[in-house]
Design a protein around this motif. Structure first.
Motif, PDB file in Angstrom:
ATOM      1  N   ASP A  23      -3.997  48.096  63.649  1.00 33.87           N
ATOM      2  CA  ASP A  23      -3.652  48.285  65.051  1.00 33.87           C
ATOM      3  C   ASP A  23      -3.296  49.741  65.348  1.00 33.87           C
ATOM      4  N   THR A  26      -6.219  51.782  66.979  1.00 37.42           N
ATOM      5  CA  THR A  26      -6.727  51.477  68.306  1.00 37.42           C
ATOM      6  C   THR A  26      -6.247  52.511  69.318  1.00 37.42           C
ATOM      7  N   PHE A  27      -7.017  52.663  70.373  1.00 37.58           N
ATOM      8  CA  PHE A  27      -6.672  53.590  71.438  1.00 37.58           C
ATOM      9  C   PHE A  27      -5.387  53.164  72.125  1.00 37.58           C
ATOM     10  N   GLU A  28      -5.225  51.859  72.300  1.00 37.40           N
ATOM     11  CA  GLU A  28      -4.044  51.350  72.993  1.00 37.40           C
ATOM     12  C   GLU A  28      -2.768  51.711  72.252  1.00 37.40           C
ATOM     13  N   HIS A  29      -2.782  51.590  70.930  1.00 33.75           N
ATOM     14  CA  HIS A  29      -1.593  51.921  70.129  1.00 33.75           C
ATOM     15  C   HIS A  29      -1.276  53.411  70.237  1.00 33.75           C
ATOM     16  N   ARG A  30      -2.303  54.265  70.168  1.00 28.39           N
ATOM     17  CA  ARG A  30      -2.073  55.704  70.291  1.00 28.39           C
ATOM     18  C   ARG A  30      -1.552  56.048  71.680  1.00 28.39           C
TER      19      ARG A  30
END
Length: 63
Positions: A23, A26-30
């Motif tokens: 996870d 992922t772009f969302e986590h960053r």
């Protein structure tokens, strides 16, 4: 000889129990991490601005 073959996969249980870090890719986590850091910077700057305002007010009153 059979005993040797029974232990060839002795670390598999340890590897399966390790938490996944996929996870973090992922772009969302960053994006979430970046937002958390930005919120921290905003909080720190607001505290610094408040402290400066208090010092300037104290200096104005002390005149």
């Amino acid at each position: 000889m059979a005993k040797r073959f029974n232990t060839h996969n002795r670390f598999a249980a340890h590897l399966d129990s390790a938490p996944s870090r996929l996870d973090e890719l992922t772009f969302e986590h960053r994006f979430q991490e970046r937002e958390q850091r930005a919120a921290g910077w905003r909080r720190n700057f607001s505290f610094a601005a408040l402290a400066i305002a208090l010092v300037l007010t104290a200096l104005f009153i002390a005149r």
